[in-house]
Design a protein around this motif. Sequence first.
Motif, PDB file in Angstrom:
ATOM      1  N   ARG A 332       0.832  -1.206   0.000  1.00 16.33           N
ATOM      2  CA  ARG A 332       0.000   0.000   0.000  1.00 16.33           C
ATOM      3  C   ARG A 332       0.868   1.257   0.000  1.00 16.33           C
ATOM      4  NH1 ARG A 332      -1.749   3.422   3.733  1.00 16.33           N
ATOM      5  NH2 ARG A 332      -0.901   2.174   5.441  1.00 16.33           N
ATOM      6  N   ILE A 333       1.900   1.260   0.858  1.00 13.10           N
ATOM      7  CA  ILE A 333       2.783   2.427   0.943  1.00 13.10           C
ATOM      8  C   ILE A 333       3.456   2.713  -0.395  1.00 13.10           C
ATOM      9  CG2 ILE A 333       4.917   3.320   1.985  1.00 13.10           C
ATOM     10  CD1 ILE A 333       4.144   1.713   4.521  1.00 13.10           C
ATOM     11  N   HIS A 334       3.929   1.649  -1.039  1.00 10.74           N
ATOM     12  CA  HIS A 334       4.721   1.805  -2.273  1.00 10.74           C
ATOM     13  C   HIS A 334       3.902   1.533  -3.533  1.00 10.74           C
ATOM     14  CE1 HIS A 334       8.361   2.329   0.109  1.00 10.74           C
ATOM     15  NE2 HIS A 334       7.972   1.291   0.849  1.00 10.74           N
ATOM     16  N   LYS A 335       2.577   1.371  -3.356  1.00  9.42           N
ATOM     17  CA  LYS A 335       1.644   1.245  -4.485  1.00  9.42           C
ATOM     18  C   LYS A 335       2.037   0.101  -5.427  1.00  9.42           C
ATOM     19  CE  LYS A 335       0.223   6.117  -4.437  1.00  9.42           C
ATOM     20  NZ  LYS A 335       0.843   6.436  -3.143  1.00  9.42           N
ATOM     21  N   ASP A 338       0.834  -5.202  -8.225  1.00 10.14           N
ATOM     22  CA  ASP A 338       1.138  -6.524  -8.775  1.00 10.14           C
ATOM     23  C   ASP A 338       1.502  -7.517  -7.678  1.00 10.14           C
ATOM     24  OD1 ASP A 338       0.677  -5.583 -11.328  1.00 10.14           O
ATOM     25  OD2 ASP A 338       2.782  -5.060 -11.685  1.00 10.14           O
ATOM     26  N   LEU A 339       2.367  -7.093  -6.755  1.00 10.89           N
ATOM     27  CA  LEU A 339       2.734  -7.995  -5.658  1.00 10.89           C
ATOM     28  C   LEU A 339       1.525  -8.255  -4.761  1.00 10.89           C
ATOM     29  CD1 LEU A 339       4.805  -9.639  -4.135  1.00 10.89           C
ATOM     30  CD2 LEU A 339       5.532  -7.561  -2.941  1.00 10.89           C
ATOM     31  N   ALA A 340       0.703  -7.230  -4.532  1.00 10.11           N
ATOM     32  CA  ALA A 340      -0.500  -7.420  -3.729  1.00 10.11           C
ATOM     33  C   ALA A 340      -1.415  -8.471  -4.353  1.00 10.11           C
ATOM     34  CB  ALA A 340      -1.239  -6.092  -3.580  1.00 10.11           C
ATOM     35  N   SER A 341      -1.480  -8.478  -5.677  1.00  7.47           N
ATOM     36  CA  SER A 341      -2.310  -9.477  -6.361  1.00  7.47           C
ATOM     37  C   SER A 341      -1.746 -10.876  -6.154  1.00  7.47           C
ATOM     38  CB  SER A 341      -2.399  -9.147  -7.849  1.00  7.47           C
ATOM     39  OG  SER A 341      -3.041  -7.896  -8.043  1.00  7.47           O
ATOM     40  N   VAL A 343      -0.076 -11.814  -3.511  1.00  8.38           N
ATOM     41  CA  VAL A 343      -0.410 -12.125  -2.122  1.00  8.38           C
ATOM     42  C   VAL A 343      -1.870 -12.561  -2.024  1.00  8.38           C
ATOM     43  CG1 VAL A 343      -0.652 -11.167   0.198  1.00  8.38           C
ATOM     44  CG2 VAL A 343       1.332 -10.562  -1.194  1.00  8.38           C
ATOM     45  N   ALA A 344      -2.724 -11.925  -2.795  1.00  9.41           N
ATOM     46  CA  ALA A 344      -4.148 -12.279  -2.776  1.00  9.41           C
ATOM     47  C   ALA A 344      -4.350 -13.745  -3.127  1.00  9.41           C
ATOM     48  CB  ALA A 344      -4.919 -11.387  -3.743  1.00  9.41           C
ATOM     49  N   GLN A 345      -3.572 -14.236  -4.084  1.00 10.96           N
ATOM     50  CA  GLN A 345      -3.674 -15.654  -4.457  1.00 10.96           C
ATOM     51  C   GLN A 345      -3.222 -16.549  -3.308  1.00 10.96           C
ATOM     52  OE1 GLN A 345      -1.507 -16.199  -8.135  1.00 10.96           O
ATOM     53  NE2 GLN A 345      -2.568 -14.505  -9.148  1.00 10.96           N
ATOM     54  N   LYS A 346      -2.188 -16.104  -2.584  1.00  6.92           N
ATOM     55  CA  LYS A 346      -1.715 -16.879  -1.436  1.00  6.92           C
ATOM     56  C   LYS A 346      -2.768 -16.908  -0.330  1.00  6.92           C
ATOM     57  CE  LYS A 346       2.684 -17.737  -2.586  1.00  6.92           C
ATOM     58  NZ  LYS A 346       3.300 -19.093  -2.534  1.00  6.92           N
ATOM     59  N   LEU A 347      -3.430 -15.768  -0.137  1.00  6.22           N
ATOM     60  CA  LEU A 347      -4.424 -15.682   0.929  1.00  6.22           C
ATOM     61  C   LEU A 347      -5.574 -16.649   0.701  1.00  6.22           C
ATOM     62  CD1 LEU A 347      -4.660 -11.815   1.537  1.00  6.22           C
ATOM     63  CD2 LEU A 347      -3.332 -13.500   2.796  1.00  6.22           C
ATOM     64  N   ASN A 365      -7.446  -1.848   0.476  1.00  6.14           N
ATOM     65  CA  ASN A 365      -6.825  -0.524   0.522  1.00  6.14           C
ATOM     66  C   ASN A 365      -5.802  -0.328  -0.588  1.00  6.14           C
ATOM     67  OD1 ASN A 365      -8.332   0.059   2.776  1.00  6.14           O
ATOM     68  ND2 ASN A 365      -6.667  -0.217   4.241  1.00  6.14           N
ATOM     69  N   VAL A 366      -5.020  -1.389  -0.862  1.00  6.33           N
ATOM     70  CA  VAL A 366      -4.028  -1.302  -1.942  1.00  6.33           C
ATOM     71  C   VAL A 366      -4.734  -1.038  -3.274  1.00  6.33           C
ATOM     72  CG1 VAL A 366      -2.230  -2.527  -3.232  1.00  6.33           C
ATOM     73  CG2 VAL A 366      -2.410  -2.828  -0.754  1.00  6.33           C
ATOM     74  N   TYR A 367      -5.798  -1.782  -3.520  1.00  7.72           N
ATOM     75  CA  TYR A 367      -6.547  -1.583  -4.771  1.00  7.72           C
ATOM     76  C   TYR A 367      -7.183  -0.187  -4.814  1.00  7.72           C
ATOM     77  CZ  TYR A 367      -6.154  -6.604  -5.750  1.00  7.72           C
ATOM     78  OH  TYR A 367      -5.683  -7.863  -6.030  1.00  7.72           O
ATOM     79  N   ALA A 368      -7.674   0.277  -3.649  1.00 10.59           N
ATOM     80  CA  ALA A 368      -8.299   1.597  -3.614  1.00 10.59           C
ATOM     81  C   ALA A 368      -7.285   2.694  -3.901  1.00 10.59           C
ATOM     82  CB  ALA A 368      -8.956   1.825  -2.252  1.00 10.59           C
ATOM     83  N   THR A 369      -6.064   2.543  -3.377  1.00  6.86           N
ATOM     84  CA  THR A 369      -5.014   3.533  -3.630  1.00  6.86           C
ATOM     85  C   THR A 369      -4.705   3.634  -5.115  1.00  6.86           C
ATOM     86  OG1 THR A 369      -4.049   3.090  -1.449  1.00  6.86           O
ATOM     87  CG2 THR A 369      -2.637   4.183  -3.056  1.00  6.86           C
TER      88      THR A 369
END
Length: 447
Positions: A332-335, A338-341, A343-347, A365-369
């Motif tokens: 989220r901090i570094h926008k 791609d990495l958040a996505s 992580v989403a698969q891992k979750l 929040n990451v997606y909203a940013t």
Amino acid sequence: MVATEAIPDGFTYSYLLSACARSRMLREGEQVHGRVLAYGYSSNVFVRTSLVNLYAMVGGADGIGYARKLFDEMGERNVVSWNSLLAGYIRCGDVDTARRVFDEMPEKNVVSWTTMIAGFARNGKCKQSLSFFNQMRRERVELDQVALVAALSACAELGDLELGKWIHSYIKETSRFRSQRLLVSLNNALIHMYASCGLIDEAYEILRYMPERSTVSWTSMIMGFAKQGFAQEAITVFEWMLSLGKSEVKPDEITYIGVLFACSHAGFVEEGRHHFTQMTRNWGIKPGIEHYCCMVDLLSRAGFLDEAFNLIETMPVKPNDAVWGALLGGCRIHKNVDLASQVAQKLDVELDPNYASGCLVLLSNVYATAKRWQDVANVRQKMNEMGVKKPAGRSWVQIDGVVHDFRAGDCADKYASSIYDILWQVTRQAKHEGYESDISEVISVVE
């Protein structure tokens, strides 16, 4: 003794049973119990009390039931008998039954009160713990150091600075405490209380002038500095601790959690890497999930997201919601969407639904940013399908000796209208001063 044909008496068996309880030697204690029955000492009040204590303390899941049976069969009881049963229920976490036993006691001493104060605090019932402490004061029971340690721990958890400062004054002004050596644990409790209540200088003064310090003393101060944002001071205290040498004091797992937490929140990346390595190399401390979480948080905050992700992938323990949350916080901090996505698969595979709320809110929040509103909606839908809700934010403040508890969105408080009115005024003043609120994440946290 048996080999010399000397005859054991009630005191012998009482001491033996007490030793078995302290050493957690249940099998040996049961053997002594057999001799007690064989030689007719089962009606001795001291022996029977020692048996109650043995089964209450080390009897396992069924121990407290057997201890209660022995207690109920006693023709004569003393305050020690009652305290043994009381401590057994507290140890099992059955504070409701412990309260009933306490209320039934025909006589109470300082041990009875201290057991209730410490037991309720350990079981997360700090308000009730301090209620017992205040009742103990009203009944003019002499406060000992163990009772004060328990009360200070509850003060720290509740942020009850007023009572904590009263206890500190009581210690300094009471003649018998001036004439006796204070327990290290009592000074530790004072450090923890002051640090938890934000009076970090007072906590540090206690550490400086302690005649004897334990690992807990140093760790409490390091954690206190770290949590209050004084990272460099936390590291300085840690280095002071190490300078005393291994023979004086040694850091433990919790000490290193405090050190790594300080490094994380101050952005001390190299120092964090160094201490993470040294904890195993120099002290033989195997990193736990908390240490990995601190390192992931440190690397993620500093922008080393790939390194943080690789650390998660190679760590020997299964990552939990706090670890994934630390990485998502960095995304989220570094926008880094791609990495958040990834992580989403891992979750989807690894995260326990019971602990998913924080991570899913962070992902949203990451997606909203990044203004990826469809992904935000998908995360919200997933949360609804899982029945997951973000826990309400909570805070508390002490006014005139009363601790007031607040939860986000709670309108049931009798002062709710005044609270929201003040909040509106503060918001208006902030806007007048040029502050612009970031509402990009509001959609992801409002139910």
